[in-house]
Design a protein around this motif. Structure first.
Motif, short mmCIF file in Angstrom:
data_model
loop_
_atom_site.label_atom_id
_atom_site.label_comp_id
_atom_site.label_asym_id
_atom_site.label_seq_id
_atom_site.Cartn_x
_atom_site.Cartn_y
_atom_site.Cartn_z
N SER A 1 0.82 -1.21 0.00
CA SER A 1 0.00 0.00 0.00
C SER A 1 0.86 1.27 0.00
CB SER A 1 -0.94 -0.01 1.19
OG SER A 1 -0.22 0.10 2.40
N LEU A 2 2.08 1.19 0.52
CA LEU A 2 2.97 2.35 0.48
C LEU A 2 3.38 2.71 -0.95
CD1 LEU A 2 5.40 1.60 3.45
CD2 LEU A 2 3.57 3.30 3.37
N PHE A 3 3.46 1.71 -1.81
CA PHE A 3 3.90 1.92 -3.18
C PHE A 3 2.75 2.00 -4.17
CE2 PHE A 3 7.52 0.12 -0.97
CZ PHE A 3 8.52 1.00 -1.35
N ASN A 4 1.53 1.83 -3.71
CA ASN A 4 0.37 1.90 -4.59
C ASN A 4 -0.10 3.35 -4.70
OD1 ASN A 4 -1.64 1.11 -6.26
ND2 ASN A 4 -2.95 0.28 -4.65
N LYS A 5 0.71 4.16 -5.33
CA LYS A 5 0.44 5.59 -5.51
C LYS A 5 0.35 5.89 -7.01
CE LYS A 5 1.35 6.48 -1.11
NZ LYS A 5 0.33 6.34 -0.18
N ILE B 1 1.93 7.42 -9.06
CA ILE B 1 3.21 8.02 -9.46
C ILE B 1 3.79 7.17 -10.58
CG2 ILE B 1 5.55 8.57 -8.71
CD1 ILE B 1 4.44 8.84 -5.86
N LEU B 2 4.20 7.84 -11.65
CA LEU B 2 4.84 7.13 -12.76
C LEU B 2 6.32 7.47 -12.76
CD1 LEU B 2 2.31 7.75 -15.66
CD2 LEU B 2 2.51 5.74 -14.22
N TRP B 3 7.11 6.48 -12.96
CA TRP B 3 8.54 6.68 -13.12
C TRP B 3 8.93 6.02 -14.44
CZ3 TRP B 3 13.21 3.58 -12.12
CH2 TRP B 3 14.37 4.36 -12.12
N LEU C 1 4.63 3.14 -9.96
CA LEU C 1 5.57 2.86 -8.87
C LEU C 1 5.39 1.46 -8.29
CD1 LEU C 1 7.79 4.10 -7.09
CD2 LEU C 1 5.97 4.90 -5.57
N LEU C 2 4.16 0.99 -8.19
CA LEU C 2 3.90 -0.34 -7.65
C LEU C 2 4.56 -1.42 -8.51
CD1 LEU C 2 2.50 -2.12 -5.55
CD2 LEU C 2 0.49 -2.13 -7.04
N TYR C 3 4.51 -1.26 -9.82
CA TYR C 3 5.15 -2.24 -10.71
C TYR C 3 6.66 -2.25 -10.52
CZ TYR C 3 0.67 -2.58 -13.16
OH TYR C 3 -0.63 -2.78 -13.49
N TRP C 4 7.24 -1.05 -10.35
CA TRP C 4 8.68 -0.98 -10.09
C TRP C 4 9.03 -1.70 -8.80
CZ3 TRP C 4 12.33 0.01 -13.37
CH2 TRP C 4 12.10 0.84 -14.44
#
Length: 66
Positions: A27-31, A33-35, A40-43
């Motif tokens: 849940s911390l990375f489920n934002k 945000i695209l990188w 971000l979650l996929y990264w």
């Protein structure tokens, strides 16, 4: 390395990655945000998977040299 230590190592690695890939950290990375165009979650998931593969590779090569 004997079978008992090998089994303990695999249990520790399994528990570690079960904790890393569990809800609170995900849940911390489920934002939104695209990188580099990737969420971000996929990264995070790919990095965790790559870490598991790298850890297992390191363990396997260390086992074969002893």
């Amino acid at each position: 390395m004997n079978e008992r230590l090998r089994g303990q190592y695999l249990v520790i690695v399994s528990i570690l990655f079960a904790l890393i890939l569990n809800f609170p950290l995900l849940s911390l990375f489920n934002k939104p945000i695209l990188w580099m165009g990737i969420p971000l979650l996929y990264w995070y998931l790919f990095t965790c998977w790559l870490g598991l593969v790298g850890l297992m590779y390191w363990y396997w090569t260390r086992q074969n040299h002893e």
